[in-house]
Scaffold this motif. Structure first.
Motif, PDB file in Angstrom:
ATOM      1  N   GLY A   1       0.785  -1.230   0.000  1.00  0.00           N
ATOM      2  CA  GLY A   1       0.000   0.000   0.000  1.00  0.00           C
ATOM      3  C   GLY A   1       0.815   1.276   0.000  1.00  0.00           C
ATOM      4  O   GLY A   1       0.257   2.366   0.186  1.00  0.00           O
ATOM      5  N   TYR A   2       2.122   1.190  -0.230  1.00  0.00           N
ATOM      6  CA  TYR A   2       2.946   2.393  -0.275  1.00  0.00           C
ATOM      7  C   TYR A   2       2.808   3.058  -1.641  1.00  0.00           C
ATOM      8  O   TYR A   2       2.700   2.383  -2.675  1.00  0.00           O
ATOM      9  N   LEU A   3       2.844   4.387  -1.632  1.00  0.00           N
ATOM     10  CA  LEU A   3       2.376   5.159  -2.779  1.00  0.00           C
ATOM     11  C   LEU A   3       3.471   5.941  -3.496  1.00  0.00           C
ATOM     12  O   LEU A   3       4.327   6.565  -2.867  1.00  0.00           O
ATOM     13  N   GLY A   4       3.406   5.919  -4.830  1.00  0.00           N
ATOM     14  CA  GLY A   4       4.148   6.858  -5.643  1.00  0.00           C
ATOM     15  C   GLY A   4       5.628   6.579  -5.828  1.00  0.00           C
ATOM     16  O   GLY A   4       6.149   5.539  -5.447  1.00  0.00           O
ATOM     17  N   LYS A   5       6.271   7.546  -6.418  1.00  0.00           N
ATOM     18  CA  LYS A   5       7.685   7.449  -6.780  1.00  0.00           C
ATOM     19  C   LYS A   5       8.566   7.116  -5.583  1.00  0.00           C
ATOM     20  O   LYS A   5       9.507   6.325  -5.688  1.00  0.00           O
TER      21      LYS A   5
ATOM     22  N   GLY B   1       3.993   5.897   2.933  1.00  0.00           N
ATOM     23  CA  GLY B   1       2.849   5.345   3.633  1.00  0.00           C
ATOM     24  C   GLY B   1       1.850   6.446   3.939  1.00  0.00           C
ATOM     25  O   GLY B   1       2.211   7.629   4.050  1.00  0.00           O
ATOM     26  N   THR B   2       0.602   6.091   4.096  1.00  0.00           N
ATOM     27  CA  THR B   2      -0.427   7.111   4.315  1.00  0.00           C
ATOM     28  C   THR B   2      -0.223   7.858   5.642  1.00  0.00           C
ATOM     29  O   THR B   2      -0.530   9.049   5.727  1.00  0.00           O
ATOM     30  N   GLU B   3       0.275   7.195   6.662  1.00  0.00           N
ATOM     31  CA  GLU B   3       0.489   7.865   7.946  1.00  0.00           C
ATOM     32  C   GLU B   3       1.592   8.913   7.840  1.00  0.00           C
ATOM     33  O   GLU B   3       1.495   9.999   8.428  1.00  0.00           O
ATOM     34  N   THR B   4       2.640   8.587   7.104  1.00  0.00           N
ATOM     35  CA  THR B   4       3.715   9.567   6.891  1.00  0.00           C
ATOM     36  C   THR B   4       3.191  10.764   6.126  1.00  0.00           C
ATOM     37  O   THR B   4       3.518  11.914   6.440  1.00  0.00           O
ATOM     38  N   LEU B   5       2.348  10.499   5.123  1.00  0.00           N
ATOM     39  CA  LEU B   5       1.777  11.603   4.346  1.00  0.00           C
ATOM     40  C   LEU B   5       0.944  12.529   5.232  1.00  0.00           C
ATOM     41  O   LEU B   5       0.999  13.760   5.087  1.00  0.00           O
ATOM     42  N   LYS B   6       0.198  11.960   6.152  1.00  0.00           N
ATOM     43  CA  LYS B   6      -0.607  12.791   7.053  1.00  0.00           C
ATOM     44  C   LYS B   6       0.269  13.709   7.892  1.00  0.00           C
ATOM     45  O   LYS B   6      -0.092  14.863   8.152  1.00  0.00           O
ATOM     46  N   MET B   7       1.439  13.209   8.308  1.00  0.00           N
ATOM     47  CA  MET B   7       2.329  14.019   9.145  1.00  0.00           C
ATOM     48  C   MET B   7       2.876  15.229   8.400  1.00  0.00           C
ATOM     49  O   MET B   7       3.238  16.224   9.014  1.00  0.00           O
TER      50      MET B   7
ATOM     51  N   PHE C   1      -2.611  12.722  -4.281  1.00  0.00           N
ATOM     52  CA  PHE C   1      -1.154  12.612  -4.164  1.00  0.00           C
ATOM     53  C   PHE C   1      -0.573  11.803  -5.325  1.00  0.00           C
ATOM     54  O   PHE C   1       0.423  12.194  -5.940  1.00  0.00           O
ATOM     55  N   LEU C   2      -1.201  10.679  -5.648  1.00  0.00           N
ATOM     56  CA  LEU C   2      -0.719   9.821  -6.731  1.00  0.00           C
ATOM     57  C   LEU C   2      -0.773  10.515  -8.091  1.00  0.00           C
ATOM     58  O   LEU C   2       0.032  10.226  -8.980  1.00  0.00           O
TER      59      LEU C   2
ATOM     60  N   PHE D   1      16.984  -2.688  11.394  1.00  0.00           N
ATOM     61  CA  PHE D   1      15.611  -2.856  10.903  1.00  0.00           C
ATOM     62  C   PHE D   1      15.597  -3.262   9.425  1.00  0.00           C
ATOM     63  O   PHE D   1      16.382  -2.750   8.619  1.00  0.00           O
ATOM     64  N   ALA D   2      14.669  -4.142   9.049  1.00  0.00           N
ATOM     65  CA  ALA D   2      14.448  -4.513   7.652  1.00  0.00           C
ATOM     66  C   ALA D   2      12.976  -4.327   7.315  1.00  0.00           C
ATOM     67  O   ALA D   2      12.098  -4.644   8.130  1.00  0.00           O
ATOM     68  N   ASP D   3      12.692  -3.811   6.120  1.00  0.00           N
ATOM     69  CA  ASP D   3      11.296  -3.608   5.726  1.00  0.00           C
ATOM     70  C   ASP D   3      10.697  -4.921   5.216  1.00  0.00           C
ATOM     71  O   ASP D   3      11.317  -5.992   5.305  1.00  0.00           O
ATOM     72  N   GLY D   4       9.470  -4.850   4.675  1.00  0.00           N
ATOM     73  CA  GLY D   4       8.770  -6.049   4.236  1.00  0.00           C
ATOM     74  C   GLY D   4       9.457  -6.804   3.111  1.00  0.00           C
ATOM     75  O   GLY D   4       9.194  -7.991   2.905  1.00  0.00           O
ATOM     76  N   PHE D   5      10.332  -6.125   2.388  1.00  0.00           N
ATOM     77  CA  PHE D   5      11.067  -6.771   1.300  1.00  0.00           C
ATOM     78  C   PHE D   5      12.471  -7.194   1.733  1.00  0.00           C
ATOM     79  O   PHE D   5      13.261  -7.667   0.914  1.00  0.00           O
TER      80      PHE D   5
END
Length: 220
Positions: A97-101, A105-111, A120-121, A188-192
């Motif tokens: 669900g991460y967006l764009g170039k 994440g949507t929570e970061t965008l809100k901040m 945004f997209l 830390f490692a992300d989902g990938f």
């Protein structure tokens, strides 16, 4: 008088003989056929850069391809991250669900003041502003860590400001703080499976002085 004329004629005759020998020598003949331009397109022009604007917020690359010729500039930094995150695709949404170039994440965008993911997209300019706003916010959060750790090596990787900001983009500033203050033990490692240390190394050494620390940085 007759003697002077005779001397002059002898000098002229000698000069003619020398020149004749020089031009008749095979070693002095240049084979111009090797430099033929037959078949080459010679009538061409290079377009002027009239359409290129000096806008650090927005790349004008319509094909969304990262150019390695941007070097270690700030534009090179953000384009390298954009290429790694999405190959420069402004419209992409990944499986998490991460967006764009830059894969926000949507929570970061809100901040940083963005509450409409669909808008945004559809806006490359807003995505570029979001990247800078997020980097400015992260730089403020990590200002002490930047001061204390830049120039050191952790697990053999040189810590640089751009590496810290890139890792914060990947994993958030909290994960970067933990990584630095544990001297690499908590990586830390992300989902990938991409780690803080990997981003720290991959995006090392860029000039990120353009980004000013800002606790309340907003894209809108």
């Amino acid at each position: 008088m007759t003697k002077n004329i005779a001397s002059y004629l002898v000098l002229v005759l000698f000069t003619v003989i020398v020149l004749s020998v020089s031009f008749s020598s095979n070693d002095s003949i240049v084979d111009l056929s090797k430099y033929s331009t037959a078949g080459l397109e010679l009538n061409y022009t290079v377009s002027l850069d009239e359409g290129i604007k000096d806008d650090i917020l927005l790349s004008n690359d319509e094909d969304n391809e990262f150019s390695p010729f941007l070097g270690k500039s700030f534009v090179g930094f953000k384009e390298a991250i954009g290429f790694k995150e999405s190959r420069g695709n402004y419209a992409i949404v990944n499986t998490f669900g991460y967006l764009g170039k830059y894969q926000f994440g949507t929570e970061t965008l809100k901040m940083i003041g963005i509450n409409n993911p669909e808008a945004f997209l559809k806006s490359p300019k807003l995505q570029e502003k979001a990247f800078i706003a997020n980097a400015a916010r992260n730089k403020w959060i990590l200002r002490r860590d930047i001061k204390n750790f830049v120039g050191r090596r952790i697990n053999g990787v040189l810590v640089t400001e751009s590496g810290i900001l890139a890792a914060a983009h990947l994993a958030g500033p909290g994960s970067v703080k933990t990584y630095l203050r544990s001297y690499g033990l908590d990586n830390f490692a992300d989902g990938f499976g991409t780690t803080v240390q990997y981003y720290m190394k991959r995006f090392s050494g860029y000039d990120t002085s353009f980004v000013k620390p800002d606790r309340r940085a907003k894209a809108i």
